[in-house]
Structure formats: C-alpha cells, structure tokens
Design an enzyme around this catalytic site. Structure first.
Site, PDB file in Angstrom:
ATOM      1  N   PRO A   1      -0.140   0.610  23.778  1.00 49.49           N
ATOM      2  CA  PRO A   1      -0.039  -0.183  24.978  1.00 49.49           C
ATOM      3  C   PRO A   1      -0.487  -1.631  25.193  1.00 49.49           C
ATOM      4  CG  PRO A   1      -1.165   2.019  25.314  1.00 49.49           C
ATOM      5  CD  PRO A   1      -0.582   1.969  23.978  1.00 49.49           C
ATOM      6  N   ASN A   2      -0.130  -2.333  25.777  1.00 49.34           N
ATOM      7  CA  ASN A   2      -0.688  -3.580  25.980  1.00 49.34           C
ATOM      8  C   ASN A   2      -0.731  -4.457  24.839  1.00 49.34           C
ATOM      9  OD1 ASN A   2      -1.266  -3.273  28.597  1.00 49.34           O
ATOM     10  ND2 ASN A   2      -2.778  -1.733  28.210  1.00 49.34           N
TER      11      ASN A   2
ATOM     12  N   ARG B   1      -3.721 -11.566  26.447  1.00 45.30           N
ATOM     13  CA  ARG B   1      -4.657 -10.452  26.854  1.00 45.30           C
ATOM     14  C   ARG B   1      -6.132 -10.839  26.124  1.00 45.30           C
ATOM     15  NH1 ARG B   1      -4.704  -4.568  23.851  1.00 45.30           N
ATOM     16  NH2 ARG B   1      -6.002  -3.668  25.373  1.00 45.30           N
TER      17      ARG B   1
ATOM     18  N   TYR C   1      -9.507 -10.290  21.277  1.00 48.35           N
ATOM     19  CA  TYR C   1      -8.241 -10.051  20.732  1.00 48.35           C
ATOM     20  C   TYR C   1      -7.607 -11.234  19.975  1.00 48.35           C
ATOM     21  CZ  TYR C   1      -8.691  -5.562  22.919  1.00 48.35           C
ATOM     22  OH  TYR C   1      -9.071  -4.184  23.495  1.00 48.35           O
TER      23      TYR C   1
ATOM     24  N   ASN D   1      -1.539   1.215  15.477  1.00 56.83           N
ATOM     25  CA  ASN D   1      -2.646   0.855  16.569  1.00 56.83           C
ATOM     26  C   ASN D   1      -2.209   1.611  17.803  1.00 56.83           C
ATOM     27  OD1 ASN D   1      -4.429  -0.199  18.123  1.00 56.83           O
ATOM     28  ND2 ASN D   1      -3.946  -2.160  17.493  1.00 56.83           N
TER      29      ASN D   1
ATOM     30  N   ALA E   1      -4.975   1.937  23.550  1.00 59.87           N
ATOM     31  CA  ALA E   1      -6.045   2.652  24.560  1.00 59.87           C
ATOM     32  C   ALA E   1      -5.857   4.432  24.084  1.00 59.87           C
ATOM     33  CB  ALA E   1      -5.538   2.455  25.953  1.00 59.87           C
TER      34      ALA E   1
ATOM     35  N   GLU F   1      -4.707   3.624  10.597  1.00 60.71           N
ATOM     36  CA  GLU F   1      -5.237   3.461  11.774  1.00 60.71           C
ATOM     37  C   GLU F   1      -5.739   1.900  11.758  1.00 60.71           C
ATOM     38  OE1 GLU F   1      -8.865   5.593  13.227  1.00 60.71           O
ATOM     39  OE2 GLU F   1      -8.343   4.701  15.201  1.00 60.71           O
TER      40      GLU F   1
ATOM     41  N   HIS G   1      -7.083  -1.313  14.161  1.00 66.74           N
ATOM     42  CA  HIS G   1      -7.726  -2.100  15.557  1.00 66.74           C
ATOM     43  C   HIS G   1      -8.223  -3.443  15.285  1.00 66.74           C
ATOM     44  CE1 HIS G   1      -7.622   1.923  17.410  1.00 66.74           C
ATOM     45  NE2 HIS G   1      -8.391   2.244  16.136  1.00 66.74           N
TER      46      HIS G   1
ATOM     47  N   ARG H   1     -17.880  -1.124  20.914  1.00 71.39           N
ATOM     48  CA  ARG H   1     -17.584  -1.672  22.275  1.00 71.39           C
ATOM     49  C   ARG H   1     -18.095  -0.443  23.233  1.00 71.39           C
ATOM     50  NH1 ARG H   1     -11.738  -3.512  22.277  1.00 71.39           N
ATOM     51  NH2 ARG H   1     -12.225  -4.322  24.483  1.00 71.39           N
TER      52      ARG H   1
HETATM   53  C1  DQA Z   1      -7.514  -1.740  20.239  1.00 65.41           C
HETATM   54  C2  DQA Z   1      -8.884  -1.128  20.725  1.00 65.41           C
HETATM   55  C3  DQA Z   1      -8.643  -0.389  21.863  1.00 65.41           C
HETATM   56  O1  DQA Z   1      -9.915   0.209  22.406  1.00 65.41           O
HETATM   57  C4  DQA Z   1      -7.920  -0.856  23.152  1.00 65.41           C
HETATM   58  O2  DQA Z   1      -7.684  -0.118  24.167  1.00 65.41           O
HETATM   59  C5  DQA Z   1      -6.570  -1.798  22.822  1.00 65.41           C
HETATM   60  C6  DQA Z   1      -6.825  -2.404  21.537  1.00 65.41           C
HETATM   61  C7  DQA Z   1      -7.801  -2.857  19.053  1.00 65.41           C
HETATM   62  O3  DQA Z   1      -6.836  -3.160  18.484  1.00 65.41           O
HETATM   63  O4  DQA Z   1      -8.710  -3.309  19.082  1.00 65.41           O
HETATM   64  O5  DQA Z   1      -5.765  -1.528  23.401  1.00 65.41           O
HETATM   65  O6  DQA Z   1      -6.638  -0.830  19.682  1.00 65.41           O
END
Ligand code: DQA
Length: 145
Positions: free
Chosen positions: A9-10, A17, A22, A74, A77, A98, A100, A107
């Site tokens: 998501p997002n 964003r 990011y 990825n 959240a 995985e 990120h 964080r």
């Molecule tokens: C994320 C880190 C997560 O904590 C966050 O909720 C994201 C992006 C990252 O790519 O740094 O949506 O996965």
C-alpha cells in the site's frame, strides 16, 4: 527465470509521498528501472502494486501456481501488521527478498517489527529505490546457485 516484484500500500504514491523519506522518484520510474534491470539479467519479471492485503496474498499464491522462481516484496505498512502475508510466503516457500526504501529499524518503534523477516533470504533497507535493484541481484544470485 521468472520473478515477481510485489509492492504494498501507498507505494504507488512514491515520488509524491513523503519525499524526504522515500525520495522523489516516481513509482512509474521505479517500475521501469526494475524491468530494465531484469531484462539486463535475462530474467522475466512482473511488477505488481496493490493497496489491498488480500490481493497481495493472491499474488503470492499466483507466483506459486504460475511457477515463478522467486519474489521480491515490499509489503510497506503490511510488513508490520500482516500475519496473512507472512503465512502466504510460508505457504508457497518460494525464495523471497524483503525490500524497504527507508530503514524501518531506525524509524518509529511500530516499524521495527517485520512479520516476514524470519522467512526471507535477505532484507534490503535504507537504500532508496535502488534497493530494488540490489534485492533483484540477491534473489538472482540465490536462484542461480
Ligand atoms: C516502507 C516502510 C514501511 O514502514 C512503510 O509503511 C512503507 C514503506 C519502505 O519502503 O521504506 O509504506 O516499506
């Protein structure tokens, strides 16, 4: 070799964003760079993004049924909340990396938990969007062994 690059998501909002966290590279540009990287390695890849937990589970199961060789994910959240995504990764037992963009471990405390970390062959974090390319290299090397 065929891999699935799965985004939660997002992540479709990358570029817009929270750019201080990011970066300013758009999701479309990251998708393009991932596809170019895979093409350079001679790897078939599909890049999928969904804001929905169940769709991400469906995609992980599809990777098994359609005989993908591995997954880069990825979960965004859902990394920190989703037993369902962790169970799906366990169920298919495909090699998974995985990734990120940020480093969730530095964080907020609620980002320090990753339900999938114990299940993956490696975790790439804090390398920005280029982390996807690193994750693909790790998966490629693992599958090629
Ligand atoms: C994320 C880190 C997560 O904590 C966050 O909720 C994201 C992006 C990252 O790519 O740094 O949506 O996965």
């Amino acid at each position: 070799m065929k891999i699935l690059v799965l985004n939660g998501p997002n992540l479709n909002m990358l570029g817009i964003r929270e750019p201080a966290i990011y970066g300013r590279t758009s999701y479309a540009d990251i998708e393009k760079a991932i596809k170019e990287k895979c093409a350079a390695l001679g790897v078939d890849c599909e890049v999928v993004q969904s804001n929905h937990e169940g769709t991400l589970v469906d995609e992980i199961q599809r990777a098994y049924h359609e005989r993908f060789d591995g997954i880069v994910i990825n979960p965004a959240a859902y990394t920190h909340t989703s037993v369902a995504i962790a169970d799906a990764i366990k169920a298919v037992s495909l090699p998974t990396v995985e990734i990120h963009l940020s480093d969730p471990d530095t964080r907020e405390a609620f980002r320090h938990v990753s339900y999938i970390r114990p299940l993956v062959i490696d975790t790439v974090k804090g390398e920005g969007w280029q982390g996807y390319l690193h994750a693909i290299d790790i998966l490629y090397a693992h599958i090629s062994k």
